[in-house]
Motif scaffolding. Structure first.
Motif, PDB file in Angstrom:
ATOM      1  N   LEU A  27      10.760 -21.086  39.563  1.00 65.21           N
ATOM      2  CA  LEU A  27      11.421 -20.134  40.440  1.00 65.21           C
ATOM      3  C   LEU A  27      12.719 -20.732  40.959  1.00 65.21           C
ATOM      4  CD1 LEU A  27      10.956 -17.348  41.881  1.00 65.21           C
ATOM      5  CD2 LEU A  27       9.937 -18.651  43.762  1.00 65.21           C
ATOM      6  N   LEU A  28      13.825 -20.000  40.792  1.00 66.13           N
ATOM      7  CA  LEU A  28      15.099 -20.361  41.397  1.00 66.13           C
ATOM      8  C   LEU A  28      15.179 -19.695  42.767  1.00 66.13           C
ATOM      9  CD1 LEU A  28      18.011 -21.539  41.306  1.00 66.13           C
ATOM     10  CD2 LEU A  28      18.695 -19.402  40.172  1.00 66.13           C
ATOM     11  N   LEU A  55      12.016 -24.676  41.712  1.00 67.84           N
ATOM     12  CA  LEU A  55      10.658 -25.197  41.753  1.00 67.84           C
ATOM     13  C   LEU A  55      10.070 -25.020  40.359  1.00 67.84           C
ATOM     14  CD1 LEU A  55       9.543 -23.528  45.109  1.00 67.84           C
ATOM     15  CD2 LEU A  55      10.562 -25.791  44.783  1.00 67.84           C
ATOM     16  N   ARG A  56       9.538 -26.100  39.764  1.00 70.96           N
ATOM     17  CA  ARG A  56       9.119 -26.067  38.367  1.00 70.96           C
ATOM     18  C   ARG A  56       7.703 -26.635  38.200  1.00 70.96           C
ATOM     19  NH1 ARG A  56      11.603 -29.205  34.824  1.00 70.96           N
ATOM     20  NH2 ARG A  56      11.877 -27.677  33.144  1.00 70.96           N
ATOM     21  N   LEU A  57       6.920 -25.958  37.372  1.00 72.62           N
ATOM     22  CA  LEU A  57       5.631 -26.464  36.914  1.00 72.62           C
ATOM     23  C   LEU A  57       5.803 -26.773  35.436  1.00 72.62           C
ATOM     24  CD1 LEU A  57       2.585 -27.014  37.333  1.00 72.62           C
ATOM     25  CD2 LEU A  57       2.182 -24.615  36.725  1.00 72.62           C
ATOM     26  N   ILE A  60       0.933 -33.059  33.293  1.00 72.94           N
ATOM     27  CA  ILE A  60       1.248 -31.868  34.078  1.00 72.94           C
ATOM     28  C   ILE A  60       2.030 -32.330  35.296  1.00 72.94           C
ATOM     29  CG2 ILE A  60       0.321 -29.970  35.443  1.00 72.94           C
ATOM     30  CD1 ILE A  60      -2.111 -29.984  33.627  1.00 72.94           C
ATOM     31  N   GLY A  61       3.161 -31.675  35.592  1.00 73.77           N
ATOM     32  CA  GLY A  61       3.993 -32.110  36.700  1.00 73.77           C
ATOM     33  C   GLY A  61       4.519 -30.960  37.537  1.00 73.77           C
ATOM     34  N   ILE A  62       4.814 -31.256  38.792  1.00 70.27           N
ATOM     35  CA  ILE A  62       5.459 -30.317  39.707  1.00 70.27           C
ATOM     36  C   ILE A  62       6.726 -30.984  40.222  1.00 70.27           C
ATOM     37  CG2 ILE A  62       5.260 -29.034  41.873  1.00 70.27           C
ATOM     38  CD1 ILE A  62       2.251 -29.028  41.501  1.00 70.27           C
TER      39      ILE A  62
END
Length: 215
Positions: free
Chosen positions: A169-170, A177-179, A201-203
């Motif tokens: 989400l921009l 914010l990235r998954l 897996i990263g945030i």
């Protein structure tokens, strides 16, 4: 020990990336990329088996450019620390181990905005390939820490390759914010009898130094 960092042409890759993004500064949005990851792996190394997840992190630089209203290209230069746990079995004896590897990585992704006409919130997906330079690898238990040799005919290969995909989400034209999911494509062990392929897996959060144009 493995080869020295200065003897590897990886520096040239960094300089090329810096040069390209510098001369196209008006076309690229530059920012910071910080995140945490959870790593599991396809892993059998000697008597060490049964890997389980552990937590690491990454930090780096990101540059993005919109190709049109919906499509963008994403470049990065990041330091990743990926860690996991394993069990060593020697006869009837078992011990717990921690394994980890530090990687300097260049991901190149192509992305797509799902709702490009929203000014404050834009959903996106992106995917691409990673090339990684292995800088340090260790294994440790309760009694010792072993630094694994890297490069050439050493224990660990100097370079590794992977693929990744993200959703995110921009927010307000400046924060992403990235998954992210990363899958190692190559076995980073130099022996045919051993296997080490990371799956992460990263945030993360990206902060761009100037506002992105939102259509």
């Amino acid at each position: 020990m493995g080869e020295q960092f200065t003897s590897i042409p990886f520096k040239r890759i960094f300089l090329l990336l810096f040069f390209v993004t510098s001369i196209t500064h008006s076309q690229f949005y530059h920012g910071l990329d910080v995140g945490v990851n959870s790593t599991n792996t396809d892993f059998v190394v000697g008597e060490s088996v049964e890997p389980s997840r552990s937590t690491g992190f990454w930090v780096g630089y990101v540059a993005e450019r919109e190709l049109n209203d919906r499509i963008f290209v994403r470049l990065g230069f990041t330091f990743n620390r990926r860690s996991f746990k394993a069990i060593s079995r020697r006869g009837i004896n078992t011990s717990n181990e921690n394994w980890g590897i530090d990687v300097i990585e260049i991901p190149i992704n192509l992305g797509y905005y799902l709702n490009f006409n929203r000014r404050n919130l834009q959903f996106f997906v992106d995917a691409g390939l990673n090339v990684g330079y292995h800088n340090r690898a260790i294994t440790k238990n309760d009694t010792e820490t072993v630094f694994l040799d890297i490069g050439g005919d050493a224990t660990i290969k100097r370079l590794g390759f992977g693929a990744n995909a993200s959703v995110g989400l921009l927010v307000k034209k400046r924060v992403k914010l990235r998954l992210n999911y990363y899958n190692g494509l190559t076995n980073i062990m130099n022996t045919d009898t051993d296997t080490w392929k990371n799956k992460t897996i990263g945030i993360s959060i990206n902060y761009f130094l100037r506002e992105k144009e939102v259509y």
